[in-house]
Structure formats: structure tokens, C-alpha cells
Design an enzyme around this catalytic site. Structure first.
Site, PDB file in Angstrom:
ATOM      1  N   THR A 122     -42.585 -47.089 -35.087  1.00  0.00           N
ATOM      2  CA  THR A 122     -43.533 -47.788 -35.960  1.00  0.00           C
ATOM      3  C   THR A 122     -43.789 -49.202 -35.465  1.00  0.00           C
ATOM      4  N   GLY A 161     -34.464 -48.958 -37.440  1.00  0.00           N
ATOM      5  CA  GLY A 161     -33.259 -49.088 -38.266  1.00  0.00           C
ATOM      6  C   GLY A 161     -32.024 -49.194 -37.408  1.00  0.00           C
ATOM      7  N   GLU A 397     -40.488 -41.167 -42.222  1.00  0.00           N
ATOM      8  CA  GLU A 397     -40.528 -39.825 -41.601  1.00  0.00           C
ATOM      9  C   GLU A 397     -41.802 -39.085 -41.970  1.00  0.00           C
TER      10      GLU A 397
HETATM   11  C1  LIG Z   1     -28.831 -27.024 -48.132  1.00  0.00           C
HETATM   12  C2  LIG Z   1     -28.973 -27.572 -46.750  1.00  0.00           C
HETATM   13  C3  LIG Z   1     -28.784 -29.070 -46.777  1.00  0.00           C
HETATM   14  C4  LIG Z   1     -28.909 -29.680 -45.425  1.00  0.00           C
HETATM   15  C5  LIG Z   1     -29.001 -31.174 -45.545  1.00  0.00           C
HETATM   16  C6  LIG Z   1     -28.452 -31.857 -44.358  1.00  0.00           C
HETATM   17  C7  LIG Z   1     -28.605 -33.336 -44.521  1.00  0.00           C
HETATM   18  C8  LIG Z   1     -28.386 -34.030 -43.230  1.00  0.00           C
HETATM   19  C9  LIG Z   1     -28.753 -35.489 -43.256  1.00  0.00           C
HETATM   20  C10 LIG Z   1     -29.994 -35.801 -44.036  1.00  0.00           C
HETATM   21  C11 LIG Z   1     -30.627 -37.072 -43.671  1.00  0.00           C
HETATM   22  C12 LIG Z   1     -31.622 -37.505 -44.689  1.00  0.00           C
HETATM   23  C13 LIG Z   1     -32.559 -38.585 -44.315  1.00  0.00           C
HETATM   24  C14 LIG Z   1     -32.025 -39.655 -43.410  1.00  0.00           C
HETATM   25  C15 LIG Z   1     -33.056 -40.690 -43.153  1.00  0.00           C
HETATM   26  C16 LIG Z   1     -32.642 -41.608 -42.065  1.00  0.00           C
HETATM   27  C17 LIG Z   1     -33.458 -42.851 -42.041  1.00  0.00           C
HETATM   28  C18 LIG Z   1     -34.878 -42.615 -41.682  1.00  0.00           C
HETATM   29  C19 LIG Z   1     -35.505 -43.893 -41.226  1.00  0.00           C
HETATM   30  C20 LIG Z   1     -36.955 -43.689 -40.959  1.00  0.00           C
HETATM   31  C21 LIG Z   1     -37.409 -43.476 -39.697  1.00  0.00           C
HETATM   32  C22 LIG Z   1     -38.846 -43.318 -39.469  1.00  0.00           C
HETATM   33  O1  LIG Z   1     -39.655 -43.381 -40.357  1.00  0.00           O
HETATM   34  S1  LIG Z   1     -39.275 -42.981 -37.838  1.00  0.00           S
HETATM   35  C23 LIG Z   1     -41.048 -42.988 -37.854  1.00  0.00           C
HETATM   36  C24 LIG Z   1     -41.636 -41.818 -38.621  1.00  0.00           C
HETATM   37  N1  LIG Z   1     -43.054 -41.808 -38.426  1.00  0.00           N
HETATM   38  C25 LIG Z   1     -43.835 -40.738 -38.695  1.00  0.00           C
HETATM   39  O2  LIG Z   1     -43.397 -39.738 -39.227  1.00  0.00           O
HETATM   40  C26 LIG Z   1     -45.275 -40.869 -38.258  1.00  0.00           C
HETATM   41  C27 LIG Z   1     -46.181 -39.938 -39.048  1.00  0.00           C
HETATM   42  N2  LIG Z   1     -47.392 -39.638 -38.279  1.00  0.00           N
HETATM   43  C28 LIG Z   1     -47.469 -38.476 -37.542  1.00  0.00           C
HETATM   44  O3  LIG Z   1     -46.562 -37.664 -37.478  1.00  0.00           O
HETATM   45  C29 LIG Z   1     -48.779 -38.226 -36.842  1.00  0.00           C
HETATM   46  O4  LIG Z   1     -49.469 -39.436 -36.639  1.00  0.00           O
HETATM   47  C30 LIG Z   1     -49.703 -37.264 -37.648  1.00  0.00           C
HETATM   48  C31 LIG Z   1     -49.059 -35.904 -37.712  1.00  0.00           C
HETATM   49  C32 LIG Z   1     -49.930 -37.811 -39.046  1.00  0.00           C
HETATM   50  C33 LIG Z   1     -51.054 -37.170 -36.966  1.00  0.00           C
HETATM   51  O5  LIG Z   1     -50.784 -36.958 -35.622  1.00  0.00           O
HETATM   52  P1  LIG Z   1     -52.025 -36.830 -34.611  1.00  0.00           P
HETATM   53  O6  LIG Z   1     -53.055 -37.837 -35.024  1.00  0.00           O
HETATM   54  O7  LIG Z   1     -51.514 -36.856 -33.234  1.00  0.00           O
HETATM   55  O8  LIG Z   1     -52.530 -35.353 -34.897  1.00  0.00           O
HETATM   56  P2  LIG Z   1     -53.797 -34.894 -35.698  1.00  0.00           P
HETATM   57  O9  LIG Z   1     -53.680 -35.193 -37.152  1.00  0.00           O
HETATM   58  O10 LIG Z   1     -55.008 -35.393 -34.981  1.00  0.00           O
HETATM   59  O11 LIG Z   1     -53.671 -33.313 -35.492  1.00  0.00           O
HETATM   60  C34 LIG Z   1     -53.894 -32.786 -34.179  1.00  0.00           C
HETATM   61  C35 LIG Z   1     -53.160 -31.466 -34.099  1.00  0.00           C
HETATM   62  O12 LIG Z   1     -51.774 -31.736 -33.893  1.00  0.00           O
HETATM   63  C36 LIG Z   1     -51.007 -31.010 -34.821  1.00  0.00           C
HETATM   64  N3  LIG Z   1     -49.761 -31.733 -35.056  1.00  0.00           N
HETATM   65  C37 LIG Z   1     -49.624 -32.983 -35.539  1.00  0.00           C
HETATM   66  N4  LIG Z   1     -48.324 -33.312 -35.600  1.00  0.00           N
HETATM   67  C38 LIG Z   1     -47.640 -32.231 -35.136  1.00  0.00           C
HETATM   68  C39 LIG Z   1     -46.250 -31.941 -34.971  1.00  0.00           C
HETATM   69  N5  LIG Z   1     -45.297 -32.839 -35.301  1.00  0.00           N
HETATM   70  N6  LIG Z   1     -45.895 -30.738 -34.481  1.00  0.00           N
HETATM   71  C40 LIG Z   1     -46.855 -29.835 -34.183  1.00  0.00           C
HETATM   72  N7  LIG Z   1     -48.210 -30.021 -34.310  1.00  0.00           N
HETATM   73  C41 LIG Z   1     -48.554 -31.225 -34.796  1.00  0.00           C
HETATM   74  C42 LIG Z   1     -51.870 -30.930 -36.032  1.00  0.00           C
HETATM   75  O13 LIG Z   1     -51.431 -29.908 -36.886  1.00  0.00           O
HETATM   76  C43 LIG Z   1     -53.202 -30.654 -35.379  1.00  0.00           C
HETATM   77  O14 LIG Z   1     -53.257 -29.297 -35.027  1.00  0.00           O
HETATM   78  P3  LIG Z   1     -54.653 -28.512 -35.099  1.00  0.00           P
HETATM   79  O15 LIG Z   1     -54.325 -27.156 -34.594  1.00  0.00           O
HETATM   80  O16 LIG Z   1     -55.596 -29.296 -34.241  1.00  0.00           O
HETATM   81  O17 LIG Z   1     -55.067 -28.544 -36.534  1.00  0.00           O
HETATM   82  C1  LIG Z   2     -36.631 -47.675 -45.373  1.00  0.00           C
HETATM   83  C2  LIG Z   2     -37.517 -47.426 -44.170  1.00  0.00           C
HETATM   84  C3  LIG Z   2     -36.934 -47.209 -42.928  1.00  0.00           C
HETATM   85  C4  LIG Z   2     -37.732 -47.014 -41.807  1.00  0.00           C
HETATM   86  N1  LIG Z   2     -37.129 -46.842 -40.572  1.00  0.00           N
HETATM   87  C5  LIG Z   2     -37.899 -46.682 -39.479  1.00  0.00           C
HETATM   88  C6  LIG Z   2     -37.294 -46.524 -38.190  1.00  0.00           C
HETATM   89  O1  LIG Z   2     -36.075 -46.554 -38.053  1.00  0.00           O
HETATM   90  N2  LIG Z   2     -38.094 -46.364 -37.108  1.00  0.00           N
HETATM   91  C7  LIG Z   2     -39.462 -46.319 -37.223  1.00  0.00           C
HETATM   92  O2  LIG Z   2     -40.143 -46.144 -36.197  1.00  0.00           O
HETATM   93  N3  LIG Z   2     -40.071 -46.448 -38.439  1.00  0.00           N
HETATM   94  C8  LIG Z   2     -39.326 -46.636 -39.549  1.00  0.00           C
HETATM   95  N4  LIG Z   2     -39.929 -46.784 -40.786  1.00  0.00           N
HETATM   96  C9  LIG Z   2     -41.383 -46.883 -40.865  1.00  0.00           C
HETATM   97  C10 LIG Z   2     -42.012 -45.626 -41.470  1.00  0.00           C
HETATM   98  O3  LIG Z   2     -41.955 -44.574 -40.558  1.00  0.00           O
HETATM   99  C11 LIG Z   2     -43.463 -45.936 -41.867  1.00  0.00           C
HETATM  100  O4  LIG Z   2     -43.439 -46.893 -42.898  1.00  0.00           O
HETATM  101  C12 LIG Z   2     -44.159 -44.670 -42.345  1.00  0.00           C
HETATM  102  O5  LIG Z   2     -44.403 -43.820 -41.254  1.00  0.00           O
HETATM  103  C13 LIG Z   2     -45.481 -44.974 -43.075  1.00  0.00           C
HETATM  104  O6  LIG Z   2     -46.370 -45.639 -42.233  1.00  0.00           O
HETATM  105  P1  LIG Z   2     -47.006 -47.037 -42.699  1.00  0.00           P
HETATM  106  O7  LIG Z   2     -45.907 -47.895 -43.166  1.00  0.00           O
HETATM  107  O8  LIG Z   2     -47.888 -47.495 -41.603  1.00  0.00           O
HETATM  108  O9  LIG Z   2     -47.879 -46.696 -43.964  1.00  0.00           O
HETATM  109  P2  LIG Z   2     -49.463 -46.406 -43.972  1.00  0.00           P
HETATM  110  O10 LIG Z   2     -49.780 -45.206 -43.169  1.00  0.00           O
HETATM  111  O11 LIG Z   2     -50.180 -47.675 -43.697  1.00  0.00           O
HETATM  112  O12 LIG Z   2     -49.623 -45.963 -45.529  1.00  0.00           O
HETATM  113  C14 LIG Z   2     -50.234 -46.812 -46.492  1.00  0.00           C
HETATM  114  C15 LIG Z   2     -51.131 -45.938 -47.358  1.00  0.00           C
HETATM  115  O13 LIG Z   2     -52.181 -45.417 -46.534  1.00  0.00           O
HETATM  116  C16 LIG Z   2     -52.345 -44.020 -46.785  1.00  0.00           C
HETATM  117  N5  LIG Z   2     -52.832 -43.331 -45.592  1.00  0.00           N
HETATM  118  C17 LIG Z   2     -52.517 -43.589 -44.312  1.00  0.00           C
HETATM  119  N6  LIG Z   2     -53.110 -42.716 -43.486  1.00  0.00           N
HETATM  120  C18 LIG Z   2     -53.830 -41.868 -44.275  1.00  0.00           C
HETATM  121  C19 LIG Z   2     -54.670 -40.727 -44.023  1.00  0.00           C
HETATM  122  N7  LIG Z   2     -54.891 -40.281 -42.765  1.00  0.00           N
HETATM  123  N8  LIG Z   2     -55.221 -40.100 -45.080  1.00  0.00           N
HETATM  124  C20 LIG Z   2     -54.986 -40.532 -46.339  1.00  0.00           C
HETATM  125  N9  LIG Z   2     -54.223 -41.611 -46.650  1.00  0.00           N
HETATM  126  C21 LIG Z   2     -53.652 -42.259 -45.626  1.00  0.00           C
HETATM  127  C22 LIG Z   2     -50.941 -43.549 -47.144  1.00  0.00           C
HETATM  128  O14 LIG Z   2     -50.998 -42.340 -47.904  1.00  0.00           O
HETATM  129  C23 LIG Z   2     -50.405 -44.724 -47.957  1.00  0.00           C
HETATM  130  O15 LIG Z   2     -50.788 -44.541 -49.315  1.00  0.00           O
HETATM  131  C24 LIG Z   2     -39.147 -47.002 -41.932  1.00  0.00           C
HETATM  132  C25 LIG Z   2     -39.739 -47.202 -43.186  1.00  0.00           C
HETATM  133  C26 LIG Z   2     -38.925 -47.415 -44.301  1.00  0.00           C
HETATM  134  C27 LIG Z   2     -39.570 -47.646 -45.645  1.00  0.00           C
END
Ligand SMILES: CCCCCCCCCCCCCCCCCCC/C=C/C(=O)SCCNC(=O)CCNC(=O)[C@H](O)C(C)(C)COP(=O)(O)OP(=O)(O)OC[C@H]1O[C@@H](n2cnc3c(N)ncnc32)[C@H](O)[C@@H]1OP(=O)(O)O
Ligand SMILES: Cc1cc2nc3c(=O)[nH]c(=O)nc-3n(C[C@H](O)[C@H](O)[C@H](O)COP(=O)(O)OP(=O)(O)OC[C@H]3O[C@@H](n4cnc5c(N)ncnc54)[C@H](O)[C@@H]3O)c2cc1C
Length: 633
Positions: A122, A161, A397
Site C-alpha cells: 500500500t 505492519g 486485505e
Molecule cells: C475453522 C478454520 C479456522 C482457520 C483460521 C486460521 C487463522 C489463521 C490466522 C488468521 C489471521 C487473520 C488476519 C491477520 C491479519 C494480519 C494483518 C493484516 C495487515 C494488512 C495487510 C494488508 O492490507 S496488505 C495489502 C492488501 N491490499 C489489497 O488487498 C489490495 C486490494 N486490491 C486488489 O486486490 C486489486 O487491486 C483488485 C482485485 C481490487 C483489482 O485488481 P486489478 O485492477 O488488477 O484487476 P481488475 O479488477 O481489473 O480485474 C482484472 C481481472 O483480474 C482478476 N483478478 C483480480 N484479482 C485477482 C486475484 N487476486 N486472483 C485472481 N484473479 C484476480 C479479476 O477477477 C479480473 O478477471 P476477469 O476474468 O477479467 O473478470
Molecule cells: C490496520 C491496518 C493494517 C494494514 N497493514 C498493511 C500492511 O501491512 N501492508 C500493506 O501493504 N497495507 C496495509 N494496510 C493497508 C490496507 O491494505 C488498505 O488500507 C486497504 O487495501 C484499503 O485501501 P485504501 O486504504 O486505499 O482505501 P480506499 O480504496 O481508498 O477506500 C476508500 C473508499 O473507497 C471505496 N472504493 C475504492 N475503490 C473502489 C471501487 N473500485 N469501487 C467502489 N468503491 C471503491 C472503498 O469501498 C472505500 O469505501 C493496512 C490497513 C490497516 C487499516
């Protein structure tokens, strides 16, 4: 033991241990979980419960015991740290899995055993829209290095993080070599030797305080070519670029953690239900019949209506979590062998269920807290801390709305395939019936058919109807001359509603399938009641959908409520036993209200007295501030 709790545990109608075994995935897994809890943590002389100094100990212990399975790591960590979050969660659930899945064999052997790291994807300007990331990685063939750079303020990496300044090995996502692909780099930085790096902490957050989320600005920092994770994509020494089989393979770690979050939502909700239901069994308040003793608040119908559907939901999400992990392991195994055919379905399922379960659990935690009155608001209940730690899962995530829209994208694509005459398989196969109008609403009898299979069918029809309505909205927008993108954006409310209904149907179907596998009659009976409660409660919340789908009549609506009340009364005698089956240890729950022995009041008084504020009869602030002030008056 509190007499109320004791009474609640008499006359069990089912074998609690057998239900615990089902939740763990078998008796052996229960034994393993308890071994980790009792032997490897509680009885470990090195174990110093939850203090920061014990973090290095925990890492070394996990390595010493050879614990690498994510679920087992979670069992160990949750015993070590209770319901809080510890600083290295990201290392285990994102940094390591990325190395496991994105390194070639040489890189794996070189890095995996040695380092602790974070995941810097991010940026200040982009978290959701990965194709908008601005950090650049430019290959310099003369030095065989990548030059990493943050060209704008919005490109500063924001949120990684566990960005401990001492270890900065981190996984990068950077705009790379070709515009549409992302590549992963291991920084290999060791501060403070590297110049061109500006790091710091992003400042106080809503919670998540054990994790130091940081920022990272790069000014033309050079890293070796070999630091690009090259399992799927490579940059050769001559600078030529080998593209991956799919650009989405880079997103693999996010799919993995989303899959884990589904089960984690069930775990967290089960913790809160344990606390709120045990407390509700020992808390007496007000009166039902004048002149009689104050009843247990668990005997109020409204208290049951707050908590028992959440109890059913906790079981539903735990079973969905098992299904999600099994599906992830199966499909990621195929992907590892080069078969990407089910990658879209895995993405759609994990994205949708991650959003569906975290949104529901997030709301449910607050319902549990408020159902405990003032004591629920006390940190002694553990409920405020659980909420503050869990609520960001609706954002990180994959922000939930965006995740639901990703699932909707898959549903619309599937719907179009059915319209084109294709036969679908997998989770969306029910859409085949929409095309052939086999989805004609069931001839609903005047009485609501409570058969679980019928209820699953009704949820299937509801989901199919909402998928069709969303598709029709897009078609209507197009017919009005809107471009494809605007037609999509003008239908996103419908699209999220369709995805939500699809996930709701999937979770109920998984719950029903799990109940069907239960052989023990007592456990089968109580689980069947909970599955019915989950279905009927959802039907009560979304009555309009079922009416619109033609599977419920106006005349039947009162019977939904009547049926719900009957199910609440049916669950009442087993409520405490059903939370006991989650087998959460007091030390892990860390909740005065959720104690296994139910001795809440004595424990609450001890908890309050242990506060530093009560260390002296009169707080030092009186002598320091108030007394001098009084002397002047
Ligand atoms: C009982 C069982 C119990 C088990 C429990 C076990 C527990 C163990 C531990 C639990 C842990 C709990 C939680 C711990 C948390 C830890 C801390 C977390 C800290 C946070 C970290 C973060 O946040 S890291 C950053 C995260 N960021 C994101 O997630 C970013 C989100 N954005 C995206 O993923 C992408 O931008 C997108 C998907 C929104 C868009 O991607 P893109 O623009 O490239 O694609 P399009 O929308 O244009 O689509 C094109 C095409 O691609 C396909 N596609 C998109 N993504 C994927 C994918 N990931 N895989 C496969 N295909 C994908 C999409 O579907 C489109 O396909 P078409 O065919 O063209 O439609
Ligand atoms: C506690 C915490 C820990 C984190 N740890 C990490 C880490 O370790 N590493 C890391 O890389 N990131 C980390 N992140 C970042 C996290 O992955 C992002 O905050 C998350 O992916 C959301 O993206 P953003 O913050 O840009 O929100 P935005 O995408 O800007 O969202 C703001 C608003 O815009 C809307 N929006 C955005 N796009 C669309 C769309 N296409 N259509 C409709 N609505 C839309 C959303 O629904 C939301 O309401 C962490 C975040 C938190 C809160």
C-alpha cells in the site's frame, strides 16, 4: 463454580467433546491444539504470558517446535497473546507466505530460514487500486541492480505492519517493467547502512497498537537483481523480461490471507459469543413476573434474539473457514502445478467470503458487547479490545466493498456464459437454472417448509434472482446509451447486493453440508437447529428479497417470526454448552465476563483492584495537585 453456570451444564443433550472435534477437524486436531496450548505454551517455563519481551521467545519456540502450519501458528499465538494482535502477525501471514509462493528454489533456500519481514504494498495514494501503485523499479543492466524509487508523495509506502527499523526486509509491490504487471522485490535493506531510505511510523491508529505500521520513502535505492522474487516472472541479466503465466499470480498472498480471514471471523465471533452467553447466564436483572426473583438475562427473548443467531453464525463461519482453507489448498496446489483454471473462482470465493464474514462478525462483536451492558464496555470484558483489533479486517486485505465487487465481476461473467448457453460448474452452477427458468419459485405452501434443504434452495433462488437483477441493471444502463464502465458503476449497489446474497447462500449451503456429515445423533440435532436458526434469521432480515424472488408469500411472513421465536427457545437449554464446545481457554479469552467458572463479580472486583490507579488508598494526584489547590482556597 457459579451455580447458574453449573446448572446450565447439566442435562446436556449432546456430546460437547464430539462437537469440539468437529470444529477442529477431528479428535487428533483437538488433541494437537490442546497439546500446543497446555504443553507448548502454558506449561513452558519460558512462557511469560503476553509480555513484549516474550516475542523473541515465541519466534524461537515456533521454530524449535517446527510449527509452520498457519492454523497451528494461530493456535500457538492466540494462546501466547490472547485475543490481542502481536507485532509479527504480518510476518507469518503475509511475508513468509509470499516467500513460500513467489520465490524460486534458490531464493527460498537463501532467505526463508533467516529473516523476519513485512509486506509493503500500500502507498499513501493507493491501497485498493494496485494498478495505480507508483513506486518504480528500474533495472540497471550495467550494475545488475534495480533502482527502487518513490517518485511522488503519494507513492510513499504507507501502512507496512511490523516495520521495525531494525529489520527492514520487506516485500515490495512496485510498478515494474511492463505497465500492467506487478513484481515483488525483497528489499534486503539493513538500516541504517542504506542511504536514500526515509522510514517512520504513520502515527496513532484506532487500535492495532501492537503493530507498528510505518511509512517508507525510497530515493533511488539500489537492490540486487536477484532480489526480485522470480518464481513466476524473471528479469534476465540482459534486462529481458519473462512474463508470468498470469499477472494475478503476484496477488496470490492476498488470496491466501483472505482465505484465512474467513475462519478467523468465525473464531473471533465464537470468542465474543462465549463471553456474552456465559455472562448472560450468570447476570440477573429486573423481573419477568412481579415479585419473583430477578431472572437470568439469558431468559429474556430479546437477549436470545441478540445472541443466538450470532452463535449460529459463529458455527457457520467456522465451517465456512474450513471449506475455504481446503479449497485454497486444493486450487493453490493446482496453480503450483501450472493449472490456473480455477484461479478466478478461488479469487471470487475468497474475496466475497472475506467481505461477507468480516462485515457480519464486525457488527456481531458490537452486539455482544452491548448485550453485556456497562460491564461489556469495561476492558475487563475483553470485548472492546476484540472489536478494536478485528474491525480493520473490513478494510485491510481488500476493502470489503471492493472485494464484493470482485465477486460480482465473476458472477456477471458467469451469468453471461449461461446466457450464451454454456453449462457452469462449481459454486455458480446454480445460475444454470436461471437460464432454463428452472428457478421458477417453489410452490410455497401456506406453512413455511422448514426442511433445511428447502431453505438452501430458497437462498439459491434469492441469489440467482439478485444476480439476474444486477445483470439487467447493467443491460438497462447500456440500453440508455451508457458506456460499459458507467453501466457497471451505476449498478454497483445491485452488484454488491447480489454478491452478498451469493455469499449468504454459499455459507448456508456449507453449514447444511457439514450438518449432513455429522453422525452423532445428539450433535446432529443441535447443529441442525442452529443451521435452521441461521437460515430463518437471515430470511427475517431479508424478507423483501425472498418476497421479490417469489419464494415467500406475504401470508407466510408472520410464520418466519413465529418460527424464529420457536428456534430461540429450542437453543436456550444448550446455549452455554454450545459456547463451551468452542473450547476457548480463560487465559486466551482474558475476559472477566467470559470465565468458564462464571464467577464474574469476584473476578471483576479483583481486576479493578489490580489497577495501578488503586495501588494506594488515595491517589498521588490528590497530594500533588488537589491538596495544594485546596490550601489556597
Ligand atoms: C475453522 C478454520 C479456522 C482457520 C483460521 C486460521 C487463522 C489463521 C490466522 C488468521 C489471521 C487473520 C488476519 C491477520 C491479519 C494480519 C494483518 C493484516 C495487515 C494488512 C495487510 C494488508 O492490507 S496488505 C495489502 C492488501 N491490499 C489489497 O488487498 C489490495 C486490494 N486490491 C486488489 O486486490 C486489486 O487491486 C483488485 C482485485 C481490487 C483489482 O485488481 P486489478 O485492477 O488488477 O484487476 P481488475 O479488477 O481489473 O480485474 C482484472 C481481472 O483480474 C482478476 N483478478 C483480480 N484479482 C485477482 C486475484 N487476486 N486472483 C485472481 N484473479 C484476480 C479479476 O477477477 C479480473 O478477471 P476477469 O476474468 O477479467 O473478470
Ligand atoms: C490496520 C491496518 C493494517 C494494514 N497493514 C498493511 C500492511 O501491512 N501492508 C500493506 O501493504 N497495507 C496495509 N494496510 C493497508 C490496507 O491494505 C488498505 O488500507 C486497504 O487495501 C484499503 O485501501 P485504501 O486504504 O486505499 O482505501 P480506499 O480504496 O481508498 O477506500 C476508500 C473508499 O473507497 C471505496 N472504493 C475504492 N475503490 C473502489 C471501487 N473500485 N469501487 C467502489 N468503491 C471503491 C472503498 O469501498 C472505500 O469505501 C493496512 C490497513 C490497516 C487499516
Amino acid at each position: 463454580m457459579n451455580p447458574d453456570i453449573l446448572r446450565e451444564r447439566q442435562n446436556a443433550t449432546f456430546d460437547i467433546e464430539k462437537l469440539t472435534n468437529i470444529l477442529d477437524g477431528g479428535a487428533e486436531r483437538t488433541n494437537r491444539r490442546r497439546e500446543i496450548r497446555e504443553v507448548l505454551v502454558l506449561n513452558d517455563p519460558d512462557f511469560d504470558y503476553g509480555t513484549p519481551t516474550s516475542l523473541p521467545t515465541m519466534i524461537l519456540k515456533l521454530r524449535e517446535y517446527g510449527i509452520s502450519d498457519p492454523v497451528e501458528i494461530n493456535w500457538y499465538k492466540s494462546m501466547y497473546w490472547g485475543t490481542g494482535r502481536e507485532a509479527l502477525g504480518l510476518h507469518y501471514v503475509m511475508f513468509l507466505p509470499t516467500l513460500y509462493t513467489q520465490c524460486d528454489s534458490e531464493q527460498f533456500n537463501k532467505w526463508v530460514p533467516l529473516i523476519i519481514g513485512t509486506y509493503a504494498q500500500t502507498e499513501m495514494g493507493h491501497g485498493t487500486h494496485l494498478r495505480g501503485l507508483e513506486t518504480t523499479a528500474t533495472f540497471d543492466p550495467a550494475t545488475q541492480e534495480f533502482v527502487m524509487h518513490s517518485p511522488t508523495v503519494t507513492s510513499i509506502k504507507w501502512w507496512p505492519g511490523g516495520r521495525n527499523p531494525l529489520f527492514l526486509p520487506l516485500i515490495f509491490l512496485s510498478i515494474p517493467l511492463s505497465a500492467s504487471l506487478f513484481d515483488l522485490f525483497l528489499s534486503g535493506f539493513a538500516l541504517p547502512t542504506c542511504s536514500g531510505i526515509v522510514i517512520g511510523d504513520i502515527g496513532p491508529k484506532f487500535g492495532f497498537d501492537a503493530v507498528d505500521n510505518g511509512y517508507l520513502k525510497l530515493e533511488h535505492v539500489r537492490i540486487p537483481r536477484e532480489n526480485m522474487l522470480m518464481k513466476y516472472a524473471q528479469v534476465k541479466p540482459d534486462g529481458s523480461y519473462v512474463k508470468p503465466l498470469s499477472s494475478k499470480l503476484t496477488y496470490g498472498t492476498m488470496v491466501f490471507i483472505r482465505s484465512l480471514i474467513v475462519g478467523n471471523a468465525g473464531i473471533v465471533l465464537s470468542q465474543c459469543c462465549t463471553i456474552a452467553i456465559r455472562y448472560s447466564a450468570v447476570r440477573h436483572q429486573s423481573e419477568i413476573r412481579a415479585g419473583e426473583a430477578e431472572p437470568q438475562i439469558l431468559d429474556y427473548q430479546t437477549q436470545q434474539h441478540k445472541l443466538f443467531p450470532l452463535l449460529a453464525t459463529a458455527y457457520a463461519f467456522l465451517f465456512a473457514g474450513q471449506y475455504m482453507i481446503d479449497t485454497y489448498n486444493r486450487i493453490s496446489g493446482d496453480i503450483n502445478q501450472g493449472d490456473l483454471s480455477e484461479m478466478p473462482e478461488l479469487h471470487a470465493l475468497s474475496a466475497g467470503l472475506k467481505a461477507f464474514t468480516t462485515w457480519t462478525a464486525n457488527t456481531g462483536i458490537e452486539v455482544c458487547r452491548m448485550s453485556c451492558g456497562g460491564h461489556g464496555y469495561s476492558r475487563s470484558s475483553a470485548l472492546p479490545d476484540i472489536y478494536v483489533e478485528f474491525t480493520p479486517s473490513c478494510t485491510y486485505e481488500g476493502e470489503n466493498t471492493v472485494m464484493m465487487l470482485q465477486t460480482a465481476r465473476f458472477l456477471m461473467k458467469s451469468y453471461r456464459q449461461v446466457q450464451a448457453g454454456q453449462q457452469l460448474s462449481g459454486a455458480v452452477s446454480y445460475l444454470n437454472k436461471v437460464h432454463h427458468r428452472v428457478m421458477a419459485p417453489q410452490a410455497v405452501s401456506s406453512q413455511l417448509d422448514l426442511n433445511l434443504n428447502t431453505l438452501v434452495d430458497l437462498y439459491e433462488i434469492r441469489a440467482a434472482m439478485l444476480v439476474e437483477l444486477a445483470a439487467q441493471s447493467i443491460q438497462q444502463e447500456s440500453a440508455r446509451g451508457k458506456c460499459q464502465e458507467d453501466s457497471w458503476n451505476n449498478s454497483t449497489i445491485d452488484l454488491v447486493r447480489a454478491s452478498d446474497a451469493h455469499c449468504h447462500y454459499m455459507v448456508l449451503k456449507m453449514f447444511r453440508d457439514k450438518v449432513d456429515q455429522i453422525e452423532d445423533p445428539g450433535v446432529h440435532s443441535v447443529m441442525s437447529t442452529l443451521a435452521h436458526l441461521y437460515a430463518i434469521h437471515g430470511m427475517g432480515n431479508f424478507t423483501g428479497d425472498f418476497l421479490q424472488a417469489g419464494v415467500l408469500t406475504g401470508a407466510q411472513v408472520p410464520s418466519v417470526s413465529k418460527c424464529l421465536k420457536g428456534l430461540l427457545a429450542e437453543v436456550r437449554p444448550s446455549a452455554v454448552l454450545l459456547v463451551d464446545a468452542f473450547d476457548h481457554h480463560d487465559k486466551m479469552l482474558n475476559s472477566v465476563l467470559g470465565r468458564h467458572d462464571g464467577n464474574v463479580y469476584e473476578a471483576m472486583f479483583e481486576w479493578a483492584r489490580s489497577s495501578p490507579l488503586n495501588r494506594t488508598e488515595v491517589h498521588e494526584s490528590f497530594h500533588k495537585h488537589l491538596k495544594p489547590l485546596q490550601a489556597k482556597l
